[in-house]
Design an enzyme around this catalytic site. Structure first.
Site, PDB file in Angstrom:
ATOM      1  N   SER A  16      20.269 -25.168   4.405  1.00  0.00           N
ATOM      2  CA  SER A  16      20.392 -26.602   4.646  1.00  0.00           C
ATOM      3  C   SER A  16      21.030 -27.315   3.460  1.00  0.00           C
ATOM      4  O   SER A  16      20.906 -26.884   2.313  1.00  0.00           O
ATOM      5  CB  SER A  16      18.996 -27.183   4.903  1.00  0.00           C
ATOM      6  OG  SER A  16      19.010 -28.591   4.855  1.00  0.00           O
TER       7      SER A  16
ATOM      8  N   TYR B 180      10.631 -29.007   2.298  1.00  0.00           N
ATOM      9  CA  TYR B 180      11.588 -28.388   3.213  1.00  0.00           C
ATOM     10  C   TYR B 180      12.740 -27.750   2.429  1.00  0.00           C
ATOM     11  O   TYR B 180      13.117 -26.597   2.675  1.00  0.00           O
ATOM     12  CB  TYR B 180      12.125 -29.433   4.183  1.00  0.00           C
ATOM     13  CG  TYR B 180      13.213 -28.930   5.088  1.00  0.00           C
ATOM     14  CD1 TYR B 180      12.921 -28.105   6.170  1.00  0.00           C
ATOM     15  CD2 TYR B 180      14.549 -29.274   4.867  1.00  0.00           C
ATOM     16  CE1 TYR B 180      13.926 -27.641   7.008  1.00  0.00           C
ATOM     17  CE2 TYR B 180      15.554 -28.819   5.700  1.00  0.00           C
ATOM     18  CZ  TYR B 180      15.238 -27.998   6.765  1.00  0.00           C
ATOM     19  OH  TYR B 180      16.230 -27.530   7.585  1.00  0.00           O
TER      20      TYR B 180
END
Length: 276
Positions: A11, A36
């Site tokens: 990501s 995350y």
């Protein structure tokens, strides 16, 4: 059988508060600012160890704000579209001063297919659009298509969020031949998303209502069951209309048709058999 090519999703969040723009795969990503992001960085480290110890070809793809039909419902785009269509307010953080490298799903799929066909001992690539767009412009496009004004609650930036993302895709272009075709946001894309949301919402409501009808069995008057069946039929009609409208867009209509026939055709048959 030996795995010939292991591909995993990373990501853009791994870049954290990196001040160097655009974000390059050569940049240091040792300071994530969200859990995350930390998990995605961990993925990359574990993949590196496996590649080293077991000669497992590993390719990590850092996705940049992927959007498009049938995306995750918790993404801002779908939340914004849903709330604007339903006349509900939306929360916009950092008081609207947000920029994202929005990447259309078709371009991500093209990058994935290239990665499948080209294994590497160990590589990481940015898959983005190489354009940083203002979030407010994206909201205005949804307003333009829907014909409705967004009710916006401007709020401070959330902990762990970043004000801007921007992908340097030069390595992906060189080694994967990755060149995004969707160069900028257009009103057709939010339009397709809004149509996809309409279809998905009607089909979900139809499934949910039909499940409730089955659970009722004979415990309620037949007239009530028939009214509920009529509601299912209405939902199916709305979904059908949205599906027909989608035929003139970039929406993957054929896959929608297959899903519609599989998941909803059965409901329509059952409703028809009970009404007769």
């Amino acid at each position: 059988a030996k795995v010939k090519n292991f591909i995993y999703a990373s990501s853009s969040s791994v870049y954290g508060n990196n001040r160097h723009l655009p974000f390059s795969v050569q940049d240091n990503v040792d300071r994530p600012i969200s859990l995350y992001a930390a998990t995605k960085k961990s993925n990359e480290l574990i993949a590196h160890v496996y590649a080293h110890l077991y000669q497992l070809p590993c390719t990590g793809l850092r996705f940049f704000t992927v959007y498009g039909p049938f995306g995750r419902p918790d993404m801002a785009l779908f939340i914004f579209t849903k709330n604007i269509l339903e006349g509900k307010p939306i929360d916009v953080y950092n008081f609207g001063q947000m920029k994202r490298d929005f990447t259309y799903i078709d371009d991500i799929v093209a990058g994935l297919r290239s990665a499948i066909d080209k294994p590497f001992p160990y590589e990481i690539f940015n898959l983005g659009n190489h354009r940083s767009e203002n979030l407010m412009d994206f909201i205005h496009l949804i307003e333009e298509y829907s014909g409705r004004k967004a009710q916006i609650n401007f709020r401070p930036i959330q902990p762990g969020d970043v004000p801007e993302t921007y992908a340097d895709i030069s390595t992906a272009t060189e080694k994967l031949g990755f060149v995004p075709r969707t160069q900028e946001l257009t009103s057709a894309q939010p339009a397709a998303v809004a149509r996809a949301y309409t279809i998905a919402r009607e089909l979900f409501d139809a499934r949910l209502l039909w499940t409730r009808i089955e659970e009722l069995d004979h415990r309620v008057p037949a007239a009530l069951q028939y009214r509920m069946m009529a509601r299912v039929a209405t939902l199916l009609a709305h979904a059908s209309e949205a599906l027909l409208q989608a035929r003139g867009s970039d929406l993957p209509v054929e896959s929608l048709v297959r899903g519609y026939r599989r998941d909803v055709g059965r409901l329509a048959e059952q409703v028809g058999s009970l009404v007769r």
